[in-house]
Design an enzyme around this catalytic site. Structure first.
Site: not given
Ligand code: BG6
Length: 511
Positions: A185-186, A248
């Protein structure tokens, strides 16, 4: 810390966008910083029939276009490029995986990669199953000897609902062990999201206030000023809730609301964020209209420029009901947060690109200065800016100089940009490095992904089936449907209107 184990990274989907925009530039930066091991190789895998040389040429161009690395020497660039290799396979044919095994054995010999492999799935979700079972058929998930490792990174989207995410978990876990699986999950790779943990747990002064006794509400925004661009096809099947909130934004909620972990390791940290997700009070399909607002951007004129509506975008249905804006109000049912509303919102084509967490504190119990008639209503808030102008602002009231006792709101701010010696690494640099070190703290665990879907599924169901749940059009360049104000209740709570510049607060549209 440099990676000590020699290794190879196998990127499935190597001819795709993520590889050239993010993965290769991130690896190049790590290479230039001397963080990659001497024995290192990248094996790109894809359907496109590239030779090693053609793949290298494509990545050379990608570095030219997307790398932000400054002061790299031509030697560093060539050294890095020479570590890139390519194998063309049909990922749906199991027999093709023998070619990958053979190629990796060769790289172990020629590049000294020591049998340590990181498989990176940068492919459409439908390809995960054939690739993982192909790797399993060649036993590539099994470390060849003591001390050797095999790992798997899975890109988003991780399923489209609870059932598909659970099925995906089962499929992955049938081949890889959970501690070999790194779900990316950036947002967790962003420096400022990680800073939430340090800010909360390395300081003694904020944590005592971080609970229902002092916090009025918590607001989390992830706004974008762009539309869906050329991703209409993907976005139609996703929408803002799946695209941003389920992953996110809930991860940011987890970091904001979690208890202090017993130590800073992957198990302890992820156990605590999981508890937050498990404590989210369910929103049911029947009451979805009271807790959520969804919107879709419509054609508009921004500063004299015509901007298309979502339904006019390429790949989008002319009668689409996919939301490009979502706002959700919810509660976390535990001792720390009982009674404190959390509101999150995200959207495309809003006035600016900004992500931030705002903790709004309760006002003083008795407003003696407000009663003079001249003072503003002073409220205290703490803004943790994730991007851009990364930093932290604390707002509080002070006496306006001069006669009387008029109070005004002022801000104490810290901007990362003031640390001129510090460069904020890209999220993918941090996450790739952590994975090569075997540190899963900033990756999502299977149970957490499922807990987040369990919260999001009934909202999606309510939007689908509840006739009272509307989708509102909003003109591009605005902060979404005004109906979202309803979620904040009637107690004078408002959404912050953030600007690109953390310390400013003016009406502003960047489009
Ligand atoms: C991605 C979404 O995961 O995150 C995109 O699919 C979105 O739609 C992007 O634009 C936002 O990421 P960032 O880092 O630009 O905030």
């Amino acid at each position: 810390m440099p990676v000590k184990d020699s290794c190879a990274i196998v990127i499935f989907g190597a001819s795709g966008d993520l590889t050239k925009r993010k993965l290769v530039p991130a690896l190049f930066e790590l290479h230039c910083q001397g963080l990659l091991p001497e024995g290192f190789a990248v094996l790109g895998v894809g359907r496109t029939a590239y030779s090693d040389e053609a793949f290298r040429e494509a990545q050379r161009e990608a570095l030219e276009a997307f790398s932000k690395t400054v002061d790299a020497t031509p030697e560093q660039r060539e050294q890095f490029i020479n570590k890139l290799f390519y194998e063309s396979i049909d990922t749906s044919r199991r027999e093709d995986y023998a070619a990958i095994r053979r190629r990796l054995t060769e790289l172990d010999k020629s590049q000294g990669t020591s049998g340590n492999y990181l498989f990176y799935l940068s492919t459409p979700p439908a390809l995960a199953a054939p690739i993982v079972s192909g790797l399993g058929a060649e036993h590539l998930q099994i470390p060849a000897h003591e001390g050797c490792w095999r790992r798997l990174i899975v890109e988003k989207p991780f399923g489209i609902d609870l059932k598909s995410a659970t099925d995906l978990n089962h499929m992955l876990q049938a081949v890889f062990k959970e501690d070999q699986i790194f779900r990316i999950d950036h947002y967790l790779g962003k420096e400022t999201v990680q800073n939430l943990l340090v800010f909360r747990f390395a300081n003694g002064i904020f944590e005592p206030l971080w609970n229902r006794n002092y916090v009025d509400y918590v607001e989390i925004t992830a706004a974008e000023n762009i539309g869906v661009e050329d991703r209409g096809g993907y976005y139609e099947g996703s929408g803002a809730l799946r695209d941003m909130v389920q992953n996110h934004m809930l991860q940011v909620v987890g970091m904001t609301a979690m208890e202090a972990p017993s130590s800073f390791d992957a198990r302890a940290v992820r156990n605590e964020t999981l508890k937050v997700f498990q404590s989210l009070r369910p929103i049911t399909p029947e009451n979805v209209q009271h807790h959520t607002i969804r919107g879709q951007y419509i054609a508009s004129k921004i500063r004299g420029r015509d901007v298309s509506g979502y339904r006019q975008e390429k790949g989008v249905d002319a009668e689409s009901r996919t939301e490009t804006y979502a706002a959700v109000r919810f509660h976390i049912d535990n001792w720390r947060w009982g009674g404190v509303p959390f509101v999150v919102r995200t959207g495309k084509r809003l006035p600016t690109r900004v992500s931030e967490v705002v903790v709004h504190f309760k006002p003083t119990p008795h407003r003696i200065f407000g009663s003079l008639g001249t003072g503003e209503n002073i409220t205290n808030s703490l803004i943790i800016r994730i991007q851009p102008d990364e930093g932290v602002v604390l707002k509080f009231g002070l006496k306006r100089p001069g006669a009387g006792f008029e109070a005004r709101s002022v801000a104490m701010d810290f901007h990362y940009s003031d640390l001129s010696d510090v460069r904020l690494p890209d999220a993918y640099e941090r996450l790739l490095l952590d994975c090569l070190h075997g540190d899963a703290t900033l990756f999502t665990r299977g149970d957490a992904v499922e807990a987040c879907w369990a919260f999001v599924d009934p909202i999606l169901e309510g939007w689908r089936s509840n006739p009272e749940s509307k989708i509102y059009g909003y003109p591009g360049g605005t902060w979404g449907p005004p109906e979202a104000d309803r979620l904040l209740g009637a107690d004078g709570r408002t959404w912050r209107q953030p600007c690109k510049n953390l310390s400013e607060n003016t009406d502003y549209c960047e489009l």
